[in-house]
Design an enzyme around this catalytic site. Structure first.
Site, PDB file in Angstrom:
ATOM      1  N   LYS A  71       0.825  -1.212   0.000  1.00 25.80           N
ATOM      2  CA  LYS A  71       0.000   0.000   0.000  1.00 25.80           C
ATOM      3  C   LYS A  71       0.863   1.268   0.000  1.00 25.80           C
ATOM      4  CE  LYS A  71      -4.170  -2.134   1.117  1.00 25.80           C
ATOM      5  NZ  LYS A  71      -3.783  -3.533   1.173  1.00 25.80           N
TER       6      LYS A  71
HETATM    7  C1  PLP Z   1      -4.479  -4.726   0.768  1.00 24.75           C
HETATM    8  C2  PLP Z   1      -3.710  -5.989   0.800  1.00 24.75           C
HETATM    9  C3  PLP Z   1      -3.989  -7.059  -0.095  1.00 24.75           C
HETATM   10  C4  PLP Z   1      -5.144  -7.004  -1.093  1.00 24.75           C
HETATM   11  O1  PLP Z   1      -4.937  -6.075  -2.109  1.00 24.75           O
HETATM   12  P1  PLP Z   1      -6.144  -5.575  -3.031  1.00 24.75           P
HETATM   13  O2  PLP Z   1      -5.590  -4.496  -3.886  1.00 24.75           O
HETATM   14  O3  PLP Z   1      -7.202  -5.087  -2.086  1.00 24.75           O
HETATM   15  O4  PLP Z   1      -6.613  -6.753  -3.823  1.00 24.75           O
HETATM   16  C5  PLP Z   1      -3.185  -8.175  -0.051  1.00 24.75           C
HETATM   17  N1  PLP Z   1      -2.166  -8.276   0.857  1.00 24.75           N
HETATM   18  C6  PLP Z   1      -1.880  -7.285   1.727  1.00 24.75           C
HETATM   19  C7  PLP Z   1      -0.765  -7.461   2.687  1.00 24.75           C
HETATM   20  C8  PLP Z   1      -2.633  -6.105   1.732  1.00 24.75           C
HETATM   21  O5  PLP Z   1      -2.346  -5.127   2.615  1.00 24.75           O
END
Ligand code: PLP
Length: 459
Positions: free
Chosen positions: A112
């Site tokens: 993120k």
């Molecule tokens: C947010 C997240 C995901 C999922 O990603 P999306 O874009 O919502 O499909 C997978 N793994 C981790 C560690 C995350 O923080």
């Protein structure tokens, strides 16, 4: 570039308004009206460039109406400076044709950070230029909130409030949200579950008096700017393994469908991607839908990969919009049916989705086994989300290079990793003092007016 709503009824916007608006007024999600295509020569020329240089080249056509190239390059440089790895998104080999793309070297140890760090820079630039100030509110099950705190702390044009469910995030996630000391970022621990936090955020957006008074803005993954930032690492990783001269496949641990949809955009832009593999945990609505065409949310079953514990996957609407050939009316109809329990994807659209995506799921036991097996066979410690990915990827190896996205650092989910391997992964040295930093926690009831009162008092 113009951005249009997936439901076809909201006005088209430029990049900056798309970014600041988040959700379109017709309830849809913004998508580019047309995708820029990079030639084989353009793609070949990316090999060997720095992450930042690739980022500017890939994203420039999307943001050209908002930022000149030098300004944008400057924002990109700032965004990725706090990363703990010079490559930003390094590749590690797991097997003969299987690679891991490590997306966890950012300030909060999850992918993120790639989008949030850049969004922080872009919000600040646009708001300062316009002489405006906004209040950003987000609900989080952990990773989005910590990434947002890190990206927005200390900025002048933004107040950030993050609502997380009290007692239901990991200690590392909580400390990442509660230890920043800057006055413009606030962590609110709400009584209840993630769904309660998310529902109160929606209530605030629907309370138009409040929304206008505090100038509310959102930064969850329906914001197209977040998806855009994630397109870049498909280009850096594919060219490192021989694209455009070889086709590359990806397996993506998936929840809200943002990360994997970024891969779809990269493919549409000309990157030779062979397969995009959607990997889900036991909350497998996406796997079921891509297999049968039936999209019917059930109840969330908490798992050891909590950032993927999702039943309504917001960005899937963008993939549907492409699969239905941009027919906003059809998408609006499906989303209306979703309010009443679910929908069935048309035969033609399902075929189009299956031409792009394949899918698989991992149970809790399979996830734990995948963490253990990676350690035994490669010496790598995987976070549980990444392990869902490697488990599903195993079924799709053997057709050229496969890259599994490593979405978080194992130290962010130490209990699950320790349960699988007996090893408690340590935090990277640059954040080893996380447990010594002072926390600032505001407790709040699951009550709209109580939350709004805190926000009014703080801004
Ligand atoms: C947010 C997240 C995901 C999922 O990603 P999306 O874009 O919502 O499909 C997978 N793994 C981790 C560690 C995350 O923080």
């Amino acid at each position: 570039m113009r951005y249009i709503s997936t439901r076809g009824q909201a006005p088209a916007l430029g990049f900056e308004d798309t970014m600041l608006t988040g959700l379109a007024r017709d309830g849809g999600l913004y998508v580019p009206e047309e995708l820029p295509v990079m030639s084989r020569g353009d793609i070949a020329a990316l090999a060997g460039l720095s992450y930042e240089e690739v980022a500017v080249r890939v994203m420039a056509p999307f943001v050209a109406d908002a930022f000149d190239e030098a300004t944008f390059a400057d924002m990109v440089a700032h965004a990725y400076m706090p990363f703990g790895h010079d490559a930003r998104a390094p590749l590690v080999q797991l097997g003969p044709n299987h690679h891991l793309l490590e997306l966890f070297h950012g300030p909060t140890l999850a992918f993120k950070d790639f989008a949030m760090q850049l969004i922080g820079q872009m919000f600040e630039h646009t708001l300062t230029k316009r002489g405006e100030r906004v209040t950003i509110i987000g609900a989080t099950s952990g990773d989005t909130g910590s990434a947002a705190m890190e990206a927005f702390r200390g900025l002048d044009a933004v107040d950030l409030f993050v609502l997380y469910p009290h007692g239901r995030v990991s200690e590392v996630q909580r400390r990442q949200m509660t230890t920043p000391s800057e006055a413009n970022v606030h962590a609110l621990a709400i009584t209840g579950h993630f769904d309660d936090a998310q529902a109160r955020v929606k209530d605030m957006f629907n309370d138009f008096d409040f929304r206008d008074r505090v100038r509310l803005a959102g930064i969850n993954s329906i914001n197209f700017a977040r998806v855009l930032a994630q397109v870049v690492y498909y280009f850096t990783s594919a060219t490192a393994l021989g694209a455009p001269h070889r086709e590359i496949s990806y397996t993506v641990p998936t929840g809200n469908f943002g990360d994997i949809f970024a891969g779809h955009i990269a493919k549409r832009m000309g990157l030779p991607i062979r397969q995009l593999v959607v990997a889900t945990n036991q909350n497998d609505i996406l796997h079921r839908c891509l297999t049968t065409g039936e999209y019917r949310p059930g109840t969330v079953e908490p798992s050891i990969s909590p950032s993927m514990d999702i039943q309504v996957s917001s960005n899937f609407e963008r993939a549907l919009h492409l699969a239905y050939g941009g027919d906003g009316r059809a998408i609006a109809q499906l989303m209306d049916e979703l309010k009443h329990g679910g929908f069935t994807v048309s035969q033609g659209a399902l075929q189009t989705l299956q031409d792009t995506y394949v899918s698989g799921r991992a149970t809790e036991e399979e996830t734990t086994a995948a963490i253990r097996s990676a350690l035994d066979r490669t010496g790598e410690l995987l976070c549980p989300h990444t392990a869902v990915g490697t488990h599903v990827a195993e079924a799709h190896l053997g057709q050229g290079p496969m890259i599994t996205l490593a979405t978080a650092h194992p130290a962010k989910f130490p209990d699950a990793v320790e349960a699988a391997t007996g090893i408690r992964p340590p935090l990277p040295a640059r954040m080893a003092d996380l447990f010594d930093r002072e926390e600032r926690i505001t407790r709040v009831d699951n009550d709209l007016s109580a939350i709004e009162a805190i926000i009014d008092a703080r801004i």
